[in-house]
Design a protein around this motif. Sequence first.
Motif, PDB file in Angstrom:
ATOM      1  N   GLU A 242       0.809  -1.216   0.000  1.00  0.00           N
ATOM      2  CA  GLU A 242       0.000   0.000   0.000  1.00  0.00           C
ATOM      3  C   GLU A 242       0.849   1.276   0.000  1.00  0.00           C
ATOM      4  O   GLU A 242       0.311   2.377   0.023  1.00  0.00           O
ATOM      5  N   VAL A 243       2.159   1.121  -0.002  1.00  0.00           N
ATOM      6  CA  VAL A 243       3.052   2.280   0.027  1.00  0.00           C
ATOM      7  C   VAL A 243       3.384   2.694  -1.400  1.00  0.00           C
ATOM      8  O   VAL A 243       3.672   1.852  -2.242  1.00  0.00           O
ATOM      9  N   ASN A 244       3.359   3.989  -1.667  1.00  0.00           N
ATOM     10  CA  ASN A 244       3.672   4.473  -3.011  1.00  0.00           C
ATOM     11  C   ASN A 244       4.939   5.322  -3.061  1.00  0.00           C
ATOM     12  O   ASN A 244       5.556   5.437  -4.110  1.00  0.00           O
ATOM     13  N   ALA A 245       5.300   5.924  -1.926  1.00  0.00           N
ATOM     14  CA  ALA A 245       6.437   6.843  -1.927  1.00  0.00           C
ATOM     15  C   ALA A 245       7.389   6.556  -0.777  1.00  0.00           C
ATOM     16  O   ALA A 245       6.962   6.292   0.349  1.00  0.00           O
ATOM     17  N   ASP A 246       8.691   6.599  -1.075  1.00  0.00           N
ATOM     18  CA  ASP A 246       9.756   6.499  -0.076  1.00  0.00           C
ATOM     19  C   ASP A 246       9.528   5.391   0.953  1.00  0.00           C
ATOM     20  O   ASP A 246       9.446   5.651   2.160  1.00  0.00           O
ATOM     21  N   PRO A 247       9.445   4.146   0.504  1.00  0.00           N
ATOM     22  CA  PRO A 247       9.203   3.045   1.444  1.00  0.00           C
ATOM     23  C   PRO A 247      10.392   2.812   2.364  1.00  0.00           C
ATOM     24  O   PRO A 247      11.545   3.029   1.993  1.00  0.00           O
ATOM     25  N   GLU A 248      10.090   2.383   3.573  1.00  0.00           N
ATOM     26  CA  GLU A 248      11.132   2.004   4.527  1.00  0.00           C
ATOM     27  C   GLU A 248      10.518   1.067   5.554  1.00  0.00           C
ATOM     28  O   GLU A 248       9.462   1.367   6.109  1.00  0.00           O
ATOM     29  N   LEU A 249      11.167  -0.050   5.784  1.00  0.00           N
ATOM     30  CA  LEU A 249      10.711  -0.997   6.787  1.00  0.00           C
ATOM     31  C   LEU A 249      11.528  -0.748   8.047  1.00  0.00           C
ATOM     32  O   LEU A 249      12.666  -1.191   8.166  1.00  0.00           O
ATOM     33  N   LYS A 250      10.950   0.000   8.970  1.00  0.00           N
ATOM     34  CA  LYS A 250      11.675   0.416  10.169  1.00  0.00           C
ATOM     35  C   LYS A 250      11.961  -0.780  11.074  1.00  0.00           C
ATOM     36  O   LYS A 250      11.199  -1.742  11.091  1.00  0.00           O
ATOM     37  N   PRO A 251      13.038  -0.724  11.852  1.00  0.00           N
ATOM     38  CA  PRO A 251      13.433  -1.881  12.663  1.00  0.00           C
ATOM     39  C   PRO A 251      12.497  -2.124  13.842  1.00  0.00           C
ATOM     40  O   PRO A 251      12.010  -1.189  14.473  1.00  0.00           O
ATOM     41  N   THR A 252      12.280  -3.382  14.109  1.00  0.00           N
ATOM     42  CA  THR A 252      11.534  -3.797  15.296  1.00  0.00           C
ATOM     43  C   THR A 252      12.386  -4.702  16.181  1.00  0.00           C
ATOM     44  O   THR A 252      12.017  -4.992  17.312  1.00  0.00           O
ATOM     45  N   SER A 253      13.520  -5.148  15.660  1.00  0.00           N
ATOM     46  CA  SER A 253      14.446  -5.985  16.421  1.00  0.00           C
ATOM     47  C   SER A 253      15.844  -5.817  15.834  1.00  0.00           C
ATOM     48  O   SER A 253      16.006  -5.291  14.724  1.00  0.00           O
ATOM     49  N   ARG A 254      16.823  -6.267  16.574  1.00  0.00           N
ATOM     50  CA  ARG A 254      18.205  -6.105  16.126  1.00  0.00           C
ATOM     51  C   ARG A 254      18.502  -6.953  14.894  1.00  0.00           C
ATOM     52  O   ARG A 254      19.236  -6.537  13.996  1.00  0.00           O
ATOM     53  N   HIS A 255      17.963  -8.131  14.846  1.00  0.00           N
ATOM     54  CA  HIS A 255      18.170  -9.028  13.713  1.00  0.00           C
ATOM     55  C   HIS A 255      16.842  -9.260  13.001  1.00  0.00           C
ATOM     56  O   HIS A 255      15.807  -9.327  13.659  1.00  0.00           O
ATOM     57  N   PRO A 256      16.844  -9.494  11.720  1.00  0.00           N
ATOM     58  CA  PRO A 256      17.997  -9.272  10.837  1.00  0.00           C
ATOM     59  C   PRO A 256      17.908  -7.911  10.154  1.00  0.00           C
ATOM     60  O   PRO A 256      16.817  -7.380   9.950  1.00  0.00           O
ATOM     61  N   ARG A 257      19.040  -7.364   9.813  1.00  0.00           N
ATOM     62  CA  ARG A 257      19.101  -6.151   9.002  1.00  0.00           C
ATOM     63  C   ARG A 257      19.540  -6.558   7.589  1.00  0.00           C
ATOM     64  O   ARG A 257      19.610  -7.745   7.272  1.00  0.00           O
ATOM     65  N   LEU A 258      19.878  -5.570   6.760  1.00  0.00           N
ATOM     66  CA  LEU A 258      19.969  -5.852   5.329  1.00  0.00           C
ATOM     67  C   LEU A 258      21.126  -5.109   4.670  1.00  0.00           C
ATOM     68  O   LEU A 258      21.391  -3.948   4.972  1.00  0.00           O
ATOM     69  N   LEU A 259      21.803  -5.805   3.753  1.00  0.00           N
ATOM     70  CA  LEU A 259      22.840  -5.199   2.919  1.00  0.00           C
ATOM     71  C   LEU A 259      22.483  -5.378   1.449  1.00  0.00           C
ATOM     72  O   LEU A 259      21.754  -6.302   1.084  1.00  0.00           O
ATOM     73  N   LYS A 260      23.040  -4.494   0.633  1.00  0.00           N
ATOM     74  CA  LYS A 260      22.799  -4.551  -0.807  1.00  0.00           C
ATOM     75  C   LYS A 260      24.121  -4.465  -1.568  1.00  0.00           C
ATOM     76  O   LYS A 260      25.131  -3.992  -1.069  1.00  0.00           O
ATOM     77  N   GLY A 261      24.087  -4.950  -2.810  1.00  0.00           N
ATOM     78  CA  GLY A 261      25.193  -4.740  -3.737  1.00  0.00           C
ATOM     79  C   GLY A 261      26.144  -5.892  -3.933  1.00  0.00           C
ATOM     80  O   GLY A 261      26.895  -5.915  -4.896  1.00  0.00           O
ATOM     81  N   GLY A 262      26.143  -6.861  -2.999  1.00  0.00           N
ATOM     82  CA  GLY A 262      27.116  -7.939  -3.129  1.00  0.00           C
ATOM     83  C   GLY A 262      28.520  -7.442  -2.836  1.00  0.00           C
ATOM     84  O   GLY A 262      28.755  -6.255  -2.615  1.00  0.00           O
TER      85      GLY A 262
END
Length: 329
Positions: A242-262
């Motif tokens: 339902e999000v159309n602009a500037d999405p962000e999944l804010k943290p709710t716990s320390r794990h897991p977080r996310l990296l991009k690019g390889g």
Amino acid sequence: MNFVNLPTHMKRKLFILFILYILAQQKVSSQTDTSFKAYEQSIPGSTLKFKLVPINGGIFTMGSPENEKGRDADEGPQKKFSISPFWMGIYEVTHDEFDIFFKDANTSQNLGADAITRPSPQYIDLSWDMGREGGFPVNSMQQKTAVMYCRWLYNKTGIFYRLPTEAEWEYACRSGSSSIYFFGNTESDLEKYAWHKKNSNAAYRKVGQLQPNAFGLYDMLGNVSEWVMDQYDENYFTKMKEVNADPELKPTSRHPRLLKGGSYVDEATELRCANRTKWLPEWNKRDPQIPKSKWWLTDAPFAGFRLVRPLKQPSADEIEKFFTLYLSN
């Protein structure tokens, strides 16, 4: 209103108003163009600077199509998002830049949500002899460490820098493309743009040695993987439905977080623009500290970051809430 049938004096007034409107729009455009351009940020306490380029806002399709080679299930279903403008560092943050923060004795005090505001001493050389001074990307760090660097830089400069969101990162990486890699779909061309398993000789390299993408960003693929702000969730695209602009999944716990690019240790399929790397607990299994470090990742020498600066700067209160949220989870 029929312009043709208006009295001459009304036509003249409307024409003058139209000209004034055009001049006003040109002035606004000129002001925007003047302020939203590439610039260099000095790092207080050093002679170092880092360069950022403007990334104009726009709409793009995030994720990968189902028939993309190497695709994982967490990369879709694809979704269109609009992204607000921001600046992004043309290079990954280097050891030289990070070490100004690392060695800043004036920040080693107890503050709020943190144990300390300066990173704890590294218990071993976490560059693993791949290189430190002279432009090598900083590595082996947790997301918290990167966010703490952002807060330190904000306190030093008064400018709010942060990690990119996952959507901002992918938008910047794709740089207007919709292909597997930002330069196309041909895996053999990857060596021109990215240090990865095939050409890295199992080590990261100095930033900016290969070709940039269309936005002038170097090493968006390969070299070190880059932390983004979002919590990792395999159902990201469903949650953002339902999000159309500037999405962000804010943290709710320390794990897991996310990296991009390889990174320099990854195969070509892990360097696709849409690929998502989930933080794994085993990245710190050899950490000799008890409890294990909240700053470093013994078994993730590939983990680094780059900075963004949103065009619209948040208020001081919003900035404080931002850092509290990301440093308390």
